[in-house]
Design a protein around this motif. Structure first.
Motif, PDB file in Angstrom:
ATOM      1  N   LYS A 155     -75.478  22.623  38.765  1.00  0.00           N
ATOM      2  CA  LYS A 155     -76.682  22.228  37.922  1.00  0.00           C
ATOM      3  C   LYS A 155     -76.451  23.158  36.609  1.00  0.00           C
ATOM      4  O   LYS A 155     -75.769  24.199  36.475  1.00  0.00           O
ATOM      5  CB  LYS A 155     -77.882  23.198  38.660  1.00  0.00           C
ATOM      6  N   SER A 156     -77.015  22.476  35.639  1.00  0.00           N
ATOM      7  CA  SER A 156     -76.860  23.052  34.268  1.00  0.00           C
ATOM      8  C   SER A 156     -77.034  24.573  34.233  1.00  0.00           C
ATOM      9  O   SER A 156     -78.092  25.125  34.427  1.00  0.00           O
ATOM     10  CB  SER A 156     -77.680  22.269  33.380  1.00  0.00           C
ATOM     11  N   GLY A 157     -76.085  25.375  33.583  1.00  0.00           N
ATOM     12  CA  GLY A 157     -76.098  26.951  33.186  1.00  0.00           C
ATOM     13  C   GLY A 157     -76.178  27.561  34.537  1.00  0.00           C
ATOM     14  O   GLY A 157     -76.741  28.686  34.461  1.00  0.00           O
ATOM     15  N   SER A 158     -75.774  27.096  35.852  1.00  0.00           N
ATOM     16  CA  SER A 158     -76.024  27.667  36.891  1.00  0.00           C
ATOM     17  C   SER A 158     -74.505  27.572  37.934  1.00  0.00           C
ATOM     18  O   SER A 158     -73.616  26.929  37.336  1.00  0.00           O
ATOM     19  CB  SER A 158     -76.963  27.064  37.755  1.00  0.00           C
ATOM     20  N   TYR A 159     -74.396  28.319  38.750  1.00  0.00           N
ATOM     21  CA  TYR A 159     -73.382  28.355  39.690  1.00  0.00           C
ATOM     22  C   TYR A 159     -73.741  27.916  41.016  1.00  0.00           C
ATOM     23  O   TYR A 159     -73.033  27.811  41.943  1.00  0.00           O
ATOM     24  CB  TYR A 159     -72.934  29.656  40.167  1.00  0.00           C
ATOM     25  N   GLU A 160     -75.164  27.212  41.124  1.00  0.00           N
ATOM     26  CA  GLU A 160     -75.351  26.502  42.348  1.00  0.00           C
ATOM     27  C   GLU A 160     -74.882  25.047  42.372  1.00  0.00           C
ATOM     28  O   GLU A 160     -74.910  24.301  41.551  1.00  0.00           O
ATOM     29  CB  GLU A 160     -76.844  26.308  42.421  1.00  0.00           C
ATOM     30  N   ILE A 161     -74.327  24.666  43.334  1.00  0.00           N
ATOM     31  CA  ILE A 161     -73.603  23.330  43.713  1.00  0.00           C
ATOM     32  C   ILE A 161     -75.007  22.229  43.617  1.00  0.00           C
ATOM     33  O   ILE A 161     -75.784  22.247  44.279  1.00  0.00           O
ATOM     34  CB  ILE A 161     -73.009  23.077  44.929  1.00  0.00           C
ATOM     35  N   SER A 162     -74.648  21.385  42.966  1.00  0.00           N
ATOM     36  CA  SER A 162     -75.528  20.043  42.763  1.00  0.00           C
ATOM     37  C   SER A 162     -75.587  19.176  43.797  1.00  0.00           C
ATOM     38  O   SER A 162     -74.474  19.131  44.592  1.00  0.00           O
ATOM     39  CB  SER A 162     -75.470  19.369  41.388  1.00  0.00           C
ATOM     40  N   SER A 163     -76.911  18.661  44.223  1.00  0.00           N
ATOM     41  CA  SER A 163     -76.769  17.643  45.338  1.00  0.00           C
ATOM     42  C   SER A 163     -75.724  16.565  45.188  1.00  0.00           C
ATOM     43  O   SER A 163     -75.067  15.745  45.871  1.00  0.00           O
ATOM     44  CB  SER A 163     -78.130  17.050  45.336  1.00  0.00           C
ATOM     45  N   ALA A 164     -75.712  15.969  43.728  1.00  0.00           N
ATOM     46  CA  ALA A 164     -74.805  14.980  43.481  1.00  0.00           C
ATOM     47  C   ALA A 164     -73.111  15.241  43.927  1.00  0.00           C
ATOM     48  O   ALA A 164     -72.357  14.120  43.965  1.00  0.00           O
ATOM     49  CB  ALA A 164     -74.828  14.638  42.079  1.00  0.00           C
ATOM     50  N   ALA A 165     -72.853  16.409  43.872  1.00  0.00           N
ATOM     51  CA  ALA A 165     -71.228  16.866  44.231  1.00  0.00           C
ATOM     52  C   ALA A 165     -70.978  16.787  45.561  1.00  0.00           C
ATOM     53  O   ALA A 165     -69.704  16.880  46.078  1.00  0.00           O
ATOM     54  CB  ALA A 165     -71.081  18.190  43.725  1.00  0.00           C
ATOM     55  N   GLY A 166     -72.212  16.545  46.576  1.00  0.00           N
ATOM     56  CA  GLY A 166     -71.790  16.526  47.902  1.00  0.00           C
ATOM     57  C   GLY A 166     -70.965  15.559  48.240  1.00  0.00           C
ATOM     58  O   GLY A 166     -69.771  15.963  49.143  1.00  0.00           O
ATOM     59  N   ALA A 167     -70.829  14.461  48.004  1.00  0.00           N
ATOM     60  CA  ALA A 167     -69.887  13.400  48.605  1.00  0.00           C
ATOM     61  C   ALA A 167     -68.592  13.505  47.870  1.00  0.00           C
ATOM     62  O   ALA A 167     -67.646  13.475  48.837  1.00  0.00           O
ATOM     63  CB  ALA A 167     -70.375  11.769  48.011  1.00  0.00           C
ATOM     64  N   THR A 168     -68.481  13.870  46.779  1.00  0.00           N
ATOM     65  CA  THR A 168     -67.149  14.362  46.511  1.00  0.00           C
ATOM     66  C   THR A 168     -66.456  15.510  46.715  1.00  0.00           C
ATOM     67  O   THR A 168     -65.160  15.596  47.293  1.00  0.00           O
ATOM     68  CB  THR A 168     -67.033  14.602  44.768  1.00  0.00           C
ATOM     69  N   LEU A 169     -67.163  16.675  47.147  1.00  0.00           N
ATOM     70  CA  LEU A 169     -66.699  17.866  47.719  1.00  0.00           C
ATOM     71  C   LEU A 169     -66.131  17.395  49.356  1.00  0.00           C
ATOM     72  O   LEU A 169     -65.371  17.873  49.684  1.00  0.00           O
ATOM     73  CB  LEU A 169     -67.667  18.822  47.592  1.00  0.00           C
ATOM     74  N   GLY A 170     -67.051  16.365  49.983  1.00  0.00           N
ATOM     75  CA  GLY A 170     -66.623  16.045  51.198  1.00  0.00           C
ATOM     76  C   GLY A 170     -65.294  15.607  51.117  1.00  0.00           C
ATOM     77  O   GLY A 170     -64.499  15.846  52.234  1.00  0.00           O
ATOM     78  N   LYS A 171     -64.945  14.715  50.202  1.00  0.00           N
ATOM     79  CA  LYS A 171     -63.752  14.044  50.031  1.00  0.00           C
ATOM     80  C   LYS A 171     -62.443  15.180  49.919  1.00  0.00           C
ATOM     81  O   LYS A 171     -61.434  15.038  50.376  1.00  0.00           O
ATOM     82  CB  LYS A 171     -63.647  12.902  49.423  1.00  0.00           C
TER      83      LYS A 171
END
Length: 300
Positions: free
Chosen positions: A164-180
């Motif tokens: 997320k912008s200016g944060s260290y929290e993983i965004s929901s949109a990154a889930g699919a790519t991180l899974g791969k």
């Protein structure tokens, strides 16, 4: 491709100014399209520059191997000249001639070994890269860069995709790519994995984050925990590290360079015996590994 985008942008600009008065809505649509084309052109240009750097590195490695081959061929010519001299001298015995012949054969085998090692290394890197990227979509490849250098896998993820912008929290949109990515790490289950956070040089102003060292380390830790908690990667294999703004891959003087520097790298490193296993699994070669011939002075 870049020429096509620039031509499209030019035509779009011509359409905006050549058609006379247009509605505010139509003008806004044209302006948005023009901006999209400009952004696409800049992205392609950045990718081109990165490809050029990779090509330069590959050319350097090839040149090093070619220099070794040339040196061995020079040595071979010297041995051949010594052998010719021995054959023309009546004082030389069969023992010395036999030794020189063995050294020439050893040099020939070593030259072939160097050539085959280079070919095998190139093939290995290509096979690994193809295997690693086969599950990533075209859209994901815009934010994910995969390289294999000397058996080490480097997966670079942009911060726009991960956090997320200016944060260290993983965004929901990154889930699919991180899974791969997790699937890749799982496939190489015996390898060590370093998650490395990197930032640009803009000071962080978020509460409870002191500086870019903190931000890069926290982002790396977020990815480690996501891989462990969401995708079942063994935490004993994982290491989280932050490098702050001190490991840039581009200039921080412009937004495009800053965007490249804001990244998280996943580095999958085989141990020495595992790397040798990878070499053995590369495309088959007819060569046999031969040690470098000992340096000797032909007897005259």
């Amino acid at each position: 491709m870049r020429t096509h985008i620039l031509l499209s942008a030019t035509l779009l600009t011509g359409a905006m100014f050549g058609s006379g008065c247009v509605s505010n809505k139509k003008f806004g649509q044209l302006q948005t399209s023009y901006n999209d084309l400009q952004n696409a052109n800049r992205a392609l240009d950045a990718k081109y520059q990165e490809t050029q750097r990779n090509l330069t590195g590959a050319t350097t490695r090839v040149q090093s191997l070619e220099e070794q081959i040339a040196a061995q061929r020079t040595g071979l010519a010297s041995l051949q000249a010594a052998l010719d001299k021995c054959l023309n001298s009546s004082s030389q015995g069969n023992v010395n001639i036999s030794k020189l012949v063995d050294e020439i054969n050893s040099s020939n085998k070593y030259i072939q070994h160097l050539v085959n090692t280079k070919n095998k290394s190139d093939s290995l890197n290509m096979v690994l890269t193809n295997n690693l990227t086969r599950s990533l979509s075209r859209e994901e490849m815009r934010d994910v860069d995969v390289q294999v250098l000397k058996g080490v896998v480097y997966i670079s993820l942009s911060d726009n995709m991960l956090y997320k912008s200016g944060s260290y929290e993983i965004s929901s949109a990154a889930g699919a790519t991180l899974g791969k990515i997790a699937k890749i790490i799982t496939d190489y289950k015996d390898y060590d994995v370093l998650i490395e956070g990197n930032t640009d040089n803009v000071p962080i102003t978020t509460t409870n984050i002191r500086n870019n060292w903190d931000l890069s380390a926290l982002r790396a830790s977020s990815v480690v925990q996501a891989l462990q908690n969401n995708y079942g990667v063994d935490p004993k294999r994982l290491t989280a590290g932050g490098r702050g703004e001190y490991n840039p891959i581009a200039s921080n003087a412009d937004p495009a360079g800053k965007a490249k520097n804001r990244r998280t790298q996943i580095i999958i490193t085989p141990k020495l015996d595992q790397f040798m296993d990878l070499i053995e699994k590369a495309p088959a070669s007819d060569s046999t590994s031969v040690p470098a011939p000992a340096a000797t002075t032909p007897q005259q």
